[in-house]
Scaffold this active site. Structure first.
Site, mmCIF file in Angstrom:
data_model
loop_
_atom_site.group_PDB
_atom_site.id
_atom_site.type_symbol
_atom_site.label_atom_id
_atom_site.label_comp_id
_atom_site.label_asym_id
_atom_site.label_seq_id
_atom_site.Cartn_x
_atom_site.Cartn_y
_atom_site.Cartn_z
ATOM 1 N N GLU A 124 40.231 33.258 15.164
ATOM 2 C CA GLU A 124 41.288 32.552 15.879
ATOM 3 C C GLU A 124 41.922 31.553 14.922
ATOM 4 O O GLU A 124 41.240 30.990 14.073
ATOM 5 C CB GLU A 124 40.746 31.765 17.081
ATOM 6 C CG GLU A 124 40.280 32.619 18.231
ATOM 7 C CD GLU A 124 38.836 33.044 18.094
ATOM 8 O OE1 GLU A 124 38.078 32.349 17.379
ATOM 9 O OE2 GLU A 124 38.464 34.073 18.668
ATOM 10 N N TYR A 163 45.548 34.727 6.003
ATOM 11 C CA TYR A 163 44.933 35.831 6.742
ATOM 12 C C TYR A 163 45.810 37.084 6.692
ATOM 13 O O TYR A 163 45.318 38.196 6.491
ATOM 14 C CB TYR A 163 44.689 35.420 8.201
ATOM 15 C CG TYR A 163 43.743 34.250 8.364
ATOM 16 C CD1 TYR A 163 42.641 34.093 7.531
ATOM 17 C CD2 TYR A 163 43.942 33.304 9.363
ATOM 18 C CE1 TYR A 163 41.775 33.023 7.684
ATOM 19 C CE2 TYR A 163 43.075 32.236 9.534
ATOM 20 C CZ TYR A 163 42.000 32.092 8.689
ATOM 21 O OH TYR A 163 41.146 31.030 8.847
HETATM 22 C C1 LIG Z 1 43.892 27.579 5.185
HETATM 23 C C2 LIG Z 1 43.230 26.980 3.947
HETATM 24 C C3 LIG Z 1 41.734 27.218 4.038
HETATM 25 C C4 LIG Z 1 43.773 27.721 2.705
HETATM 26 O O1 LIG Z 1 43.006 27.243 1.604
HETATM 27 P P1 LIG Z 1 43.628 27.091 0.131
HETATM 28 O O2 LIG Z 1 42.484 26.878 -0.786
HETATM 29 O O3 LIG Z 1 44.713 26.104 0.128
HETATM 30 O O4 LIG Z 1 44.242 28.555 -0.039
HETATM 31 P P2 LIG Z 1 44.648 29.293 -1.387
HETATM 32 O O5 LIG Z 1 45.067 28.325 -2.421
HETATM 33 O O6 LIG Z 1 43.581 30.263 -1.724
HETATM 34 O O7 LIG Z 1 45.930 30.084 -0.912
HETATM 35 C C5 LIG Z 1 45.765 31.317 -0.275
HETATM 36 C C6 LIG Z 1 47.017 31.662 0.496
HETATM 37 O O8 LIG Z 1 47.157 30.767 1.579
HETATM 38 C C7 LIG Z 1 48.545 30.589 1.850
HETATM 39 N N1 LIG Z 1 48.868 29.192 1.720
HETATM 40 C C8 LIG Z 1 48.109 28.222 1.171
HETATM 41 N N2 LIG Z 1 48.720 27.040 1.299
HETATM 42 C C9 LIG Z 1 49.878 27.269 1.948
HETATM 43 C C10 LIG Z 1 50.929 26.450 2.407
HETATM 44 N N3 LIG Z 1 50.929 25.123 2.221
HETATM 45 N N4 LIG Z 1 51.956 27.039 3.068
HETATM 46 C C11 LIG Z 1 51.969 28.376 3.287
HETATM 47 N N5 LIG Z 1 50.985 29.202 2.882
HETATM 48 C C12 LIG Z 1 49.974 28.656 2.214
HETATM 49 C C13 LIG Z 1 49.286 31.445 0.863
HETATM 50 O O9 LIG Z 1 49.491 32.709 1.458
HETATM 51 C C14 LIG Z 1 48.305 31.574 -0.256
HETATM 52 O O10 LIG Z 1 48.558 32.730 -0.944
HETATM 53 P P3 LIG Z 1 49.130 32.726 -2.460
HETATM 54 O O11 LIG Z 1 47.922 32.546 -3.305
HETATM 55 O O12 LIG Z 1 49.738 34.059 -2.576
HETATM 56 O O13 LIG Z 1 50.096 31.590 -2.565
HETATM 57 C C15 LIG Z 1 43.566 25.481 3.777
HETATM 58 O O14 LIG Z 1 44.958 25.311 3.942
HETATM 59 C C16 LIG Z 1 42.814 24.571 4.734
HETATM 60 O O15 LIG Z 1 41.674 24.171 4.480
HETATM 61 N N6 LIG Z 1 43.467 24.183 5.843
HETATM 62 C C17 LIG Z 1 42.845 23.249 6.799
HETATM 63 C C18 LIG Z 1 41.710 23.903 7.545
HETATM 64 C C19 LIG Z 1 42.191 25.095 8.311
HETATM 65 O O16 LIG Z 1 43.227 25.064 8.959
HETATM 66 N N7 LIG Z 1 41.398 26.190 8.268
HETATM 67 C C20 LIG Z 1 41.696 27.430 8.959
HETATM 68 C C21 LIG Z 1 41.245 27.358 10.365
HETATM 69 S S1 LIG Z 1 41.633 28.870 11.242
#
Ligand SMILES: CC(C)(COP(=O)(O)OP(=O)(O)OC[C@H]1O[C@@H](n2cnc3c(N)ncnc32)[C@H](O)[C@@H]1OP(=O)(O)O)[C@@H](O)C(=O)NCCC(=O)NCCS
Length: 162
Positions: free
Chosen positions: A113, A125
């Site tokens: 989710e 995702y």
């Molecule tokens: C979701 C989350 C885990 C992604 O972690 P991250 O380490 O920043 O992700 P990555 O650097 O590996 O990026 C992976 C992909 O995420 C997406 N992404 C990351 N940051 C983004 C942003 N600010 N806006 C849009 N897409 C983004 C992109 O598709 C990216 O792909 P790319 O490598 O082709 O650019 C992070 O934003 C987070 O911790 N968010 C808060 C907690 C949360 O919401 N968790 C999910 C609960 S369902």
């Protein structure tokens, strides 16, 4: 366990990691953060598999993720990257570790989710093949925010039926 490109290694989490997990939970999820007790149960819970991304230079945990395998499918329970390390590939590495584990376990489908307004997570995702299949209204409390349910067929490319 894994030598990651974003300057981290992915390793199994233990109860000793709970204080660091609590700090990241509060930073990332605010009022919706899991408590220390919930995290301590999750890390060692039945069917659970939790990993952390540990910074190779400082040794600090900068990300975490976990799944639950019910014998058929996996549920992505959580994933998070510390704010100052987001956008560097940590989340993609952790999600990849969960999906590798799910395939090793023989899971047919990965489920999760995600808040409908969580664009970074939705992009992550969808970039690995998850598809939206439902909406859960008010799933996140106390914010009363809606969630997309998403699924990824893990055996699709092997042509196996469920
Ligand atoms: C979701 C989350 C885990 C992604 O972690 P991250 O380490 O920043 O992700 P990555 O650097 O590996 O990026 C992976 C992909 O995420 C997406 N992404 C990351 N940051 C983004 C942003 N600010 N806006 C849009 N897409 C983004 C992109 O598709 C990216 O792909 P790319 O490598 O082709 O650019 C992070 O934003 C987070 O911790 N968010 C808060 C907690 C949360 O919401 N968790 C999910 C609960 S369902």
């Amino acid at each position: 366990m894994t030598d990651g490109r974003p300057g981290v290694v992915v390793r199994a989490l233990t109860p000793d990691d709970v204080p660091a997990l609590v700090a990241m939970e509060v930073e990332l999820f605010g009022a919706g953060a899991w408590s220390a007790a919930m995290l301590a149960e999750e890390v060692v819970g039945p069917g659970r598999w939790y990993v952390g991304a540990q910074d190779t230079a400082s040794g600090a945990l900068v990300g975490y993720a976990g799944l639950w395998f019910d014998g058929f499918d996996v549920q992505v329970m959580t994933i998070g990257t510390a704010r100052d390390r987001q956008g560097q590939g940590v989340g993609r590495l952790l999600l990849g570790a969960l999906l590798d584990r799910a395939r090793t376990l023989g899971a047919a489908v990965a489920l999760l989710e995600v808040r409908v307004d969580n664009d970074p997570a939705l992009h992550l995702y969808e970039s690995v093949g998850f598809e939206r299949f439902g909406l859960r209204r008010g799933y996140y409390q106390p914010e009363n925010a809606d969630a997309w349910t998403m699924r990824l067929e893990l055996r699709r490319h092997e042509g196996e039926a469920r």
